[in-house]
Enzyme design. Structure first.
Site, PDB file in Angstrom:
ATOM      1  N   TYR A 141       0.826  -1.207   0.000  1.00 10.14           N
ATOM      2  CA  TYR A 141       0.000   0.000   0.000  1.00 10.14           C
ATOM      3  C   TYR A 141       0.862   1.260   0.000  1.00 10.14           C
ATOM      4  O   TYR A 141       0.446   2.299  -0.493  1.00 10.14           O
ATOM      5  CB  TYR A 141      -0.900   0.040   1.243  1.00 10.14           C
ATOM      6  CG  TYR A 141      -2.240  -0.631   1.073  1.00 10.14           C
ATOM      7  CD1 TYR A 141      -2.328  -1.980   0.750  1.00 10.14           C
ATOM      8  CD2 TYR A 141      -3.418   0.080   1.263  1.00 10.14           C
ATOM      9  CE1 TYR A 141      -3.561  -2.590   0.613  1.00 10.14           C
ATOM     10  CE2 TYR A 141      -4.653  -0.519   1.130  1.00 10.14           C
ATOM     11  CZ  TYR A 141      -4.727  -1.848   0.801  1.00 10.14           C
ATOM     12  OH  TYR A 141      -5.945  -2.446   0.670  1.00 10.14           O
ATOM     13  N   LYS A 190       2.532 -15.491   2.370  1.00  9.23           N
ATOM     14  CA  LYS A 190       2.742 -16.216   1.115  1.00  9.23           C
ATOM     15  C   LYS A 190       4.236 -16.511   1.043  1.00  9.23           C
ATOM     16  O   LYS A 190       4.947 -16.091   0.127  1.00  9.23           O
ATOM     17  CB  LYS A 190       2.252 -15.345  -0.066  1.00  9.23           C
ATOM     18  CG  LYS A 190       2.244 -16.049  -1.405  1.00  9.23           C
ATOM     19  CD  LYS A 190       1.144 -17.093  -1.548  1.00  9.23           C
ATOM     20  CE  LYS A 190       1.288 -17.822  -2.879  1.00  9.23           C
ATOM     21  NZ  LYS A 190       0.312 -18.938  -3.031  1.00  9.23           N
ATOM     22  N   ASP A 223      -3.569 -18.226   0.389  1.00 13.27           N
ATOM     23  CA  ASP A 223      -4.577 -18.892  -0.447  1.00 13.27           C
ATOM     24  C   ASP A 223      -5.294 -19.994   0.341  1.00 13.27           C
ATOM     25  O   ASP A 223      -6.518 -20.132   0.278  1.00 13.27           O
ATOM     26  CB  ASP A 223      -3.967 -19.416  -1.765  1.00 13.27           C
ATOM     27  CG  ASP A 223      -2.663 -20.178  -1.578  1.00 13.27           C
ATOM     28  OD1 ASP A 223      -2.130 -20.192  -0.449  1.00 13.27           O
ATOM     29  OD2 ASP A 223      -2.178 -20.772  -2.558  1.00 13.27           O
ATOM     30  N   ASP A 247      -6.679  -6.857   4.023  1.00  8.99           N
ATOM     31  CA  ASP A 247      -7.775  -6.165   3.325  1.00  8.99           C
ATOM     32  C   ASP A 247      -8.669  -7.188   2.640  1.00  8.99           C
ATOM     33  O   ASP A 247      -9.891  -7.165   2.787  1.00  8.99           O
ATOM     34  CB  ASP A 247      -7.191  -5.187   2.296  1.00  8.99           C
ATOM     35  CG  ASP A 247      -8.277  -4.504   1.486  1.00  8.99           C
ATOM     36  OD1 ASP A 247      -9.247  -4.028   2.099  1.00  8.99           O
ATOM     37  OD2 ASP A 247      -8.168  -4.459   0.250  1.00  8.99           O
ATOM     38  N   ASP A 251     -12.831  -8.795   3.860  1.00 13.82           N
ATOM     39  CA  ASP A 251     -14.074  -8.744   3.081  1.00 13.82           C
ATOM     40  C   ASP A 251     -14.673 -10.150   3.004  1.00 13.82           C
ATOM     41  O   ASP A 251     -15.880 -10.341   3.124  1.00 13.82           O
ATOM     42  CB  ASP A 251     -13.831  -8.224   1.651  1.00 13.82           C
ATOM     43  CG  ASP A 251     -13.976  -6.706   1.550  1.00 13.82           C
ATOM     44  OD1 ASP A 251     -13.723  -6.015   2.556  1.00 13.82           O
ATOM     45  OD2 ASP A 251     -14.330  -6.216   0.461  1.00 13.82           O
TER      46      ASP A 251
HETATM   47  C1  IPM Z   1     -10.521  -0.988   3.805  1.00  9.25           C
HETATM   48  C2  IPM Z   1     -10.709  -0.373   2.431  1.00  9.25           C
HETATM   49  C3  IPM Z   1      -9.525   0.536   2.121  1.00  9.25           C
HETATM   50  C4  IPM Z   1      -8.263  -0.299   2.162  1.00  9.25           C
HETATM   51  C5  IPM Z   1      -9.642   1.295   0.780  1.00  9.25           C
HETATM   52  C6  IPM Z   1     -10.897   2.131   0.710  1.00  9.25           C
HETATM   53  C7  IPM Z   1      -8.425   2.134   0.486  1.00  9.25           C
HETATM   54  O1  IPM Z   1     -10.867  -1.366   1.472  1.00  9.25           O
HETATM   55  O2  IPM Z   1     -10.408  -0.228   4.778  1.00  9.25           O
HETATM   56  O3  IPM Z   1     -10.527  -2.217   3.902  1.00  9.25           O
HETATM   57  O4  IPM Z   1      -7.927  -0.977   1.179  1.00  9.25           O
HETATM   58  O5  IPM Z   1      -7.600  -0.286   3.208  1.00  9.25           O
HETATM   59 MG    MG Z   2     -11.080  -3.295   2.285  1.00 12.85          MG
END
Ligand code: IPM
Ligand code: MG
Length: 358
Positions: A141, A190, A223, A247, A251
């Site tokens: 990042y 990884k 993975d 990240d 999700d």
């Molecule tokens: C998160 C989001 C952010 C990230 C984006 C919006 C930059 O996806 O907080 O998980 O990747 O950190």
């Molecule tokens: Mg995110």
């Protein structure tokens, strides 16, 4: 107690969900006799529109003066041009980095009433209670980015770089958390491909042996972790991992809790300052319609009370209020059971605030 809270609603559904978080903070203040001074500032796309940059100096100054920061979300189609020099996300990454908030805690819990909101089979979800500690201010990042033209056409690169110090400090946070939970730490990397991962693995293995021999420690390739999170999610306690893996995996893990709208987060550094935000994004497709689930933000408020203000009873009060409201079925569409009524962002927030008020 008195506390100054910087409030950064951001873009899309950010302002809607933050408004509900603020309602709950005010209910906590009234019930427990605290004074929370809220100061609002711009971040993300709205800051680009108003000030030409996603993280105005004023916003940074306000956050530095505050005890803690509550944030909504940033981004949206309006600012998505890939050629753009300034992007809303730079505001979010910038504030995390500027405040030195290297440890991002993302707890994933399964509320029994929401078991049908998850696409997973109910028996897989029994006992899910995990927390991902995502490294937040390093890795790919923040490494150097390049975009140039060469003989083979355009090329681009993103450097992934980690120092020993960056790894050690976040692993310590994760291991200390594991000690207060079920005593298990999983390092996700990884290491079969990436040198940064091999560094993470050797440092973490040594640190666990020297400082946390009482914990159960395992390593897992990212993975395989993506698969095991679905196959046997209840086996995880604390997962520690680098920025981008964290990240992506969170999700995925949000679906264990039924919806992205359920996952809160706390970003912590070495001091008391913390930034609290839902893990979801600005969801431009539903912005302004009162459809957004405010519970991830409200649960982030609970984390704020606990981690930065040391108000454990208040945090529990908010968490019980959320559980009670879910129990009564006062929820947004993303987590409503089929055929059940759904409620707006504000109605859900009002119900939690009322439950906090008691
Ligand atoms: C998160 C989001 C952010 C990230 C984006 C919006 C930059 O996806 O907080 O998980 O990747 O950190
Ligand atoms: Mg995110």
């Amino acid at each position: 107690m008195q506390a100054v809270i910087a409030v950064l609603p951001g873009d899309g559904i950010g302002p809607e969900v933050v408004a509900e978080g603020v309602k709950v903070l005010q209910a906590v203040a009234a019930r427990f006799g605290h004074t929370f001074t809220l100061r609002e500032a711009l971040i993300g796309g709205c800051a680009i529109d108003a000030a030409g940059e996603p993280l105005p100096a004023e916003t940074v100054a306000l956050c530095r003066e505050a005890d803690v920061v509550l944030l909504g979300a940033v981004g949206g189609p309006k600012w998505d041009d890939p050629q753009a020099k300034v992007r809303p996300e730079q505001g979010l990454l910038g504030i995390r980095k500027t405040l030195g908030l290297f440890a991002n805690l993302r707890p994933v819990q399964m509320h029994p009433r929401l078991i049908d909101a998850s696409p997973l089979r109910p028996e897989r979800l029994q006992g899910v209670d995990l927390i991902v500690v995502r490294e937040l201010t390093g890795g790919i990042y923040f490494g150097e980015k390049r975009r140039e033209r060469g003989p083979g056409g355009e090329w681009a690169s993103d450097l992934c770089i980690y120092t020993e110090e960056e790894v050690v400090r976040v692993v310590r946070v994760a291991a200390q958390l594991a000690r207060r939970r079920r005593g298990k730490l999983t390092l996700v990397d990884k290491a079969n491909v990436l040198e940064t991962s091999r560094l993470w693995r050797s440092i973490t293995t040594r640190l666990m042996r020297d400082e946390f021999p009482d914990l159960q420690f395992e390593t897992m390739l990212v993975d395989a972790c993506a698969m095991h999170l679905i196959r046997r999610p209840a086996d995880f306690d604390v997962i520690v991992t680098e920025n981008m893996f964290g990240d992506i995996l969170t999700d995925e893990a949000a679906m264990l809790a039924g919806s992205m709208g359920m996952l809160p987060s706390a970003s912590l550094g070495s001091g008391r300052m913390g930034l609290y935000e839902p893990i979801h994004g600005s969801a431009p497709d539903i912005a302004g319609q009162g459809k957004a689930n405010p519970l991830a933000t409200i649960l982030s408020v609970a984390m704020l009370l606990r981690h930065s203000l040391d108000l454990a009873a208040e945090a529990e009060c908010v968490e019980s209020a959320v559980a009670a409201v879910i129990e009564r079925g006062i929820v947004t569409a993303d987590i409503a059971a089929p055929g059940q009524p759904t409620y707006s962002t504000a109605v859900v927030g009002d119900a939690v605030a009322a439950a906090v008020a008691g």
